[in-house]
Design a protein around this motif. Structure first.
Motif, short mmCIF file in Angstrom:
data_model
loop_
_atom_site.label_atom_id
_atom_site.label_comp_id
_atom_site.label_asym_id
_atom_site.label_seq_id
_atom_site.Cartn_x
_atom_site.Cartn_y
_atom_site.Cartn_z
N SER A 56 -1.94 -3.64 1.75
CA SER A 56 -2.67 -2.56 2.36
C SER A 56 -1.98 -2.16 3.65
N CYS A 57 -1.98 -0.87 3.92
CA CYS A 57 -1.35 -0.34 5.12
C CYS A 57 -2.34 0.65 5.71
N ASP A 58 -2.42 0.70 7.02
CA ASP A 58 -3.40 1.61 7.62
C ASP A 58 -2.81 2.99 7.97
N CYS A 59 -1.68 3.34 7.35
CA CYS A 59 -1.17 4.70 7.54
C CYS A 59 -1.93 5.63 6.58
N LYS A 60 -1.70 6.93 6.74
CA LYS A 60 -2.43 7.91 5.92
C LYS A 60 -2.19 7.72 4.43
N ILE A 67 1.82 3.95 -2.33
CA ILE A 67 2.76 2.93 -1.89
C ILE A 67 3.60 3.55 -0.78
N CYS A 68 3.54 3.00 0.39
CA CYS A 68 4.29 3.58 1.50
C CYS A 68 5.47 2.68 1.85
N HIS A 69 6.41 3.23 2.58
CA HIS A 69 7.61 2.44 2.90
C HIS A 69 7.32 1.37 3.96
N HIS A 70 6.19 1.48 4.66
CA HIS A 70 5.83 0.41 5.60
C HIS A 70 5.52 -0.85 4.79
N GLY A 71 4.78 -0.61 3.70
CA GLY A 71 4.39 -1.71 2.82
C GLY A 71 5.60 -2.40 2.22
ZN LIG Z 1 2.10 2.80 5.48
#
Ligand SMILES: [Zn+2]
Length: 89
Positions: A56-60, A67-71
């Motif tokens: 889980s990531c707290d970005c938008k 799936i975001c690149h932070h994850g």
């Molecule tokens: Zn993210």
């Protein structure tokens, strides 16, 4: 929160993470602070429920279940740490 099941989406996010190279800091094992390209810091959490690996990531994007690149950036560090942990136990 997203589940690692969409390979194409996952590969895209991994490719973006390799290009952007966000700074990942470990807060705790499974909890990471990832600095985004806009200077914001996001919190990425990993958990395993049964055979499912959840990130889980707290970005938008993460809040919308993408799936975001932070994850994926945090996942790379997490995998390295997990292997290291397994090797030292
Ligand atoms: Zn993210």
């Amino acid at each position: 929160m997203f589940i690692l099941e969409s390979k194409t989406q996952l590969e895209k996010a991994i490719a973006k993470a390799r290009k952007v190279k966000p700074i990942v800091k470990m807060i705790a094992f499974g909890v990471y602070a990832v600095k985004g390209s806009n200077g914001n810091s996001y919190t990425v959490k990993m958990e395993r429920i049964g055979n499912e690996k959840r990130i889980s990531c707290d970005c938008k994007g993460g809040e919308r279940g993408l799936i975001c690149h932070h994850g994926t950036a945090a996942l790379e560090l997490h995998s390295t740490l997990a292997k290291h942990r397994a090797a030292t136990i």
